[in-house]
Design a protein around this motif. Structure first.
Motif, mmCIF file in Angstrom:
data_model
loop_
_atom_site.group_PDB
_atom_site.id
_atom_site.type_symbol
_atom_site.label_atom_id
_atom_site.label_comp_id
_atom_site.label_asym_id
_atom_site.label_seq_id
_atom_site.Cartn_x
_atom_site.Cartn_y
_atom_site.Cartn_z
ATOM 1 N N ALA A 107 0.849 -1.191 0.000
ATOM 2 C CA ALA A 107 0.000 0.000 0.000
ATOM 3 C C ALA A 107 0.879 1.233 0.000
ATOM 4 N N ASP A 108 0.430 2.246 -0.721
ATOM 5 C CA ASP A 108 1.034 3.572 -0.639
ATOM 6 C C ASP A 108 0.124 4.369 0.271
ATOM 7 N N ILE A 109 0.705 4.926 1.321
ATOM 8 C CA ILE A 109 -0.089 5.576 2.348
ATOM 9 C C ILE A 109 0.425 6.976 2.627
ATOM 10 N N THR A 110 -0.425 7.781 3.208
ATOM 11 C CA THR A 110 -0.047 9.083 3.733
ATOM 12 C C THR A 110 -0.420 9.083 5.207
ATOM 13 N N LEU A 111 0.521 9.481 6.039
ATOM 14 C CA LEU A 111 0.281 9.560 7.463
ATOM 15 C C LEU A 111 0.151 11.020 7.873
ATOM 16 N N SER A 112 -0.242 11.226 9.106
ATOM 17 C CA SER A 112 -0.450 12.581 9.589
ATOM 18 C C SER A 112 0.829 13.189 10.155
ATOM 19 N N THR A 113 1.972 12.642 9.769
ATOM 20 C CA THR A 113 3.254 13.149 10.240
ATOM 21 C C THR A 113 4.260 13.063 9.093
ATOM 22 N N ASP A 114 5.450 13.590 9.278
ATOM 23 C CA ASP A 114 6.480 13.599 8.250
ATOM 24 C C ASP A 114 6.861 12.182 7.836
#
Length: 181
Positions: free
Chosen positions: A104-111
């Protein structure tokens, strides 16, 4: 989204929720978000994972995504399973673990660089024993994560950063890896 509703005030979920396997493979991730494809939607292509791919998506959600969510808060899945047609249409690798339901390619709420560095540290300590890859991309907020695999050559098992010039470099400093052309 179901995963956002279950966050406590500190941003981490400690809520016990009954999981409906028809809706998703784990507490906070749905089948819809693990099969999302803006490209597929725009082209009218089906991106439904089969039983074998769903079994692997379940491992990915339970063994990698849920622990990351517990540690870092909300996760947005940008790309999970990809049908071969969708993978080819977006220019994905012919050996992409996305087609197997293993990535999975994900975006988190941090750097994202901090997250991959933290995943590396936890991996060294024995957490995430089934992690295949963690890749951050220069200039983006995306992180690629995958589980280990019987079908994909994981001699490439690496913590990497993909640079804007297309080169892959070991990341973070000290991580196993090598520069790829």
């Amino acid at each position: 989204r179901r995963r956002d509703e279950d966050l406590d005030e500190g941003g981490f979920g400690d809520v016990d929720v009954e999981v409906d396997v028809e809706d998703g493979p784990s507490e906070h991730f749905t089948w819809a978000e693990l099969q999302v494809s803006a490209y597929g939607d725009s082209m009218g292509l089906d991106n439904t994972a089969g039983a074998a791919e769903r079994a692997k998506l379940t491992r990915l959600a339970v063994e990698i995504l849920e622990p990351l969510r517990d540690e870092y808060g909300a996760i947005t899945v940008n790309s999970g399973f990809r049908s071969p047609e969708i993978n080819a249409g977006i220019g994905g690798s012919g050996t992409s673990q996305h087609m197997e339901g293993e990535a999975a390619d994900i975006t988190l709420s941090t750097d994202n660089d901090e997250v991959v560095a933290a995943i590396w540290e936890e991996y060294v300590r024995g957490r995430f024993p089934t992690l295949g890859q963690a890749i951050t991309y220069e200039g983006t907020s995306h992180v690629h994560v995958s589980i280990d695999s019987d079908t994909i050559d994981l001699s490439r098992k690496r913590f990497l950063k993909k640079m804007n010039d297309g080169a892959y470099v070991a990341f973070p400093s000290g991580a196993e890896g090598e520069v790829y052309p």
